[in-house]
Design a protein around this motif. Sequence first.
Motif, PDB file in Angstrom:
ATOM      1  N   ASP A 145      84.417  65.344 -31.667  1.00 12.43           N
ATOM      2  CA  ASP A 145      83.596  64.151 -31.466  1.00 12.43           C
ATOM      3  C   ASP A 145      84.063  63.365 -30.242  1.00 12.43           C
ATOM      4  O   ASP A 145      85.245  63.355 -29.912  1.00 12.43           O
ATOM      5  CB  ASP A 145      83.674  63.225 -32.688  1.00 12.43           C
ATOM      6  CG  ASP A 145      83.141  63.888 -33.935  1.00 12.43           C
ATOM      7  OD1 ASP A 145      82.147  64.620 -33.832  1.00 12.43           O
ATOM      8  OD2 ASP A 145      83.728  63.679 -35.012  1.00 12.43           O
ATOM      9  N   ALA A 146      83.115  62.684 -29.597  1.00 17.22           N
ATOM     10  CA  ALA A 146      83.446  61.792 -28.486  1.00 17.22           C
ATOM     11  C   ALA A 146      83.766  60.402 -29.019  1.00 17.22           C
ATOM     12  O   ALA A 146      83.487  60.074 -30.176  1.00 17.22           O
ATOM     13  CB  ALA A 146      82.301  61.729 -27.496  1.00 17.22           C
ATOM     14  N   ILE A 147      84.347  59.575 -28.160  1.00 17.11           N
ATOM     15  CA  ILE A 147      84.685  58.205 -28.538  1.00 17.11           C
ATOM     16  C   ILE A 147      83.652  57.210 -28.020  1.00 17.11           C
ATOM     17  O   ILE A 147      83.246  56.292 -28.729  1.00 17.11           O
ATOM     18  CB  ILE A 147      86.088  57.828 -28.015  1.00 17.11           C
ATOM     19  CG1 ILE A 147      87.154  58.641 -28.754  1.00 17.11           C
ATOM     20  CG2 ILE A 147      86.362  56.332 -28.188  1.00 17.11           C
ATOM     21  CD1 ILE A 147      88.558  58.337 -28.302  1.00 17.11           C
ATOM     22  N   GLY A 148      83.218  57.382 -26.770  1.00 15.75           N
ATOM     23  CA  GLY A 148      82.280  56.428 -26.202  1.00 15.75           C
ATOM     24  C   GLY A 148      81.572  56.992 -24.992  1.00 15.75           C
ATOM     25  O   GLY A 148      81.927  58.065 -24.487  1.00 15.75           O
ATOM     26  N   PRO A 149      80.563  56.279 -24.480  1.00 16.10           N
ATOM     27  CA  PRO A 149      79.801  56.754 -23.319  1.00 16.10           C
ATOM     28  C   PRO A 149      80.603  56.668 -22.031  1.00 16.10           C
ATOM     29  O   PRO A 149      81.417  55.763 -21.847  1.00 16.10           O
ATOM     30  CB  PRO A 149      78.597  55.797 -23.286  1.00 16.10           C
ATOM     31  CG  PRO A 149      79.083  54.550 -23.951  1.00 16.10           C
ATOM     32  CD  PRO A 149      80.050  55.006 -25.001  1.00 16.10           C
ATOM     33  N   GLU A 150      80.371  57.634 -21.154  1.00 17.43           N
ATOM     34  CA  GLU A 150      81.005  57.666 -19.836  1.00 17.43           C
ATOM     35  C   GLU A 150      79.968  57.297 -18.783  1.00 17.43           C
ATOM     36  O   GLU A 150      78.798  57.628 -18.907  1.00 17.43           O
ATOM     37  CB  GLU A 150      81.559  59.061 -19.554  1.00 17.43           C
ATOM     38  CG  GLU A 150      82.552  59.546 -20.599  1.00 17.43           C
ATOM     39  CD  GLU A 150      82.863  61.025 -20.452  1.00 17.43           C
ATOM     40  OE1 GLU A 150      82.709  61.554 -19.320  1.00 17.43           O
ATOM     41  OE2 GLU A 150      83.247  61.661 -21.449  1.00 17.43           O
TER      42      GLU A 150
END
Length: 214
Positions: free
Chosen positions: A52-57
Motif C-alpha cells: 500500500d502507498a501512504i500518500g499522493p506524490e
Amino acid sequence: MGLLGSLRNSISQVANTLFASDAEPKRIGIYGPPNAGKTTLANRIARDWTGDAIGPESRIPHETRRARRKENVEIERNGQTVTIDIVDTPGVTTKVDYTEFLEHDIEKDEAVRRSREATEGVAEAMHWLREDVDGVIYVLDSVEDPFTQVNTMLIGIIESRDLPVLIFANKIDLDEAQINRIENAFPQHETVPLSALEGDNMDEVYDKIAAYFG
C-alpha cells in the motif's frame, strides 16, 4: 514461601520470554525540505513491504500538508524482521508563499488555502520531531545545495534529542546529482544515496534502516 517465590520467578521469566517481541514498533519520521522526495520514499518503502502507498506524490510543492502514518511496516533483512511505523511529514521550510502554487496553474483561493495548510503542516512536523518520533530518515535532494538554515536547524534538533538518523541523498538518477555535497555538509552522519522514484540502491536503504532502527 521459598517455593512460592521460586514459582513466581519462573512465571515471570516465562512471561518475559513470551512478550519480549511485543514491543511497540519504533516511529520513524521522514523529514526534509519540500520536494526532496519524502513521500516518494515513504511510498516506495510502504509498497515494497505492505503493498500500500501512504500518500499522493506530486511535483507541486507542499503536496504533503499533514503528517501521514503507516503502521507496522515489517522489513526483513538478513534473516531478521524489523517493524517500524513510518511517519511521512510535511516539508519543513522557513516560509510558505501562496505564489509558489500559482506557478503550477492553481487558482489564487486554492493557493492561499494550500499555503495556510502547509504552514500548519510545518508546525505539525516540528511537533512530531520534538515529541513523537524514535528515529529520523532525513531526505535531501542531491541536486540542491544542502547548506540551508532549515537543514542545519533540523539536524541540530535531531542531534539534541539524540535520535538515530540516516541521511538519504535522493534523486541520484539525475545527471546533476552531487552526493558529495551532502556528505560534506553533514559528515557526522552516514549518507546513503538512492533514487526513491526509480528504486535505485533500495537494498542498501533497507539494510541501513534495519541496522539503525531495529
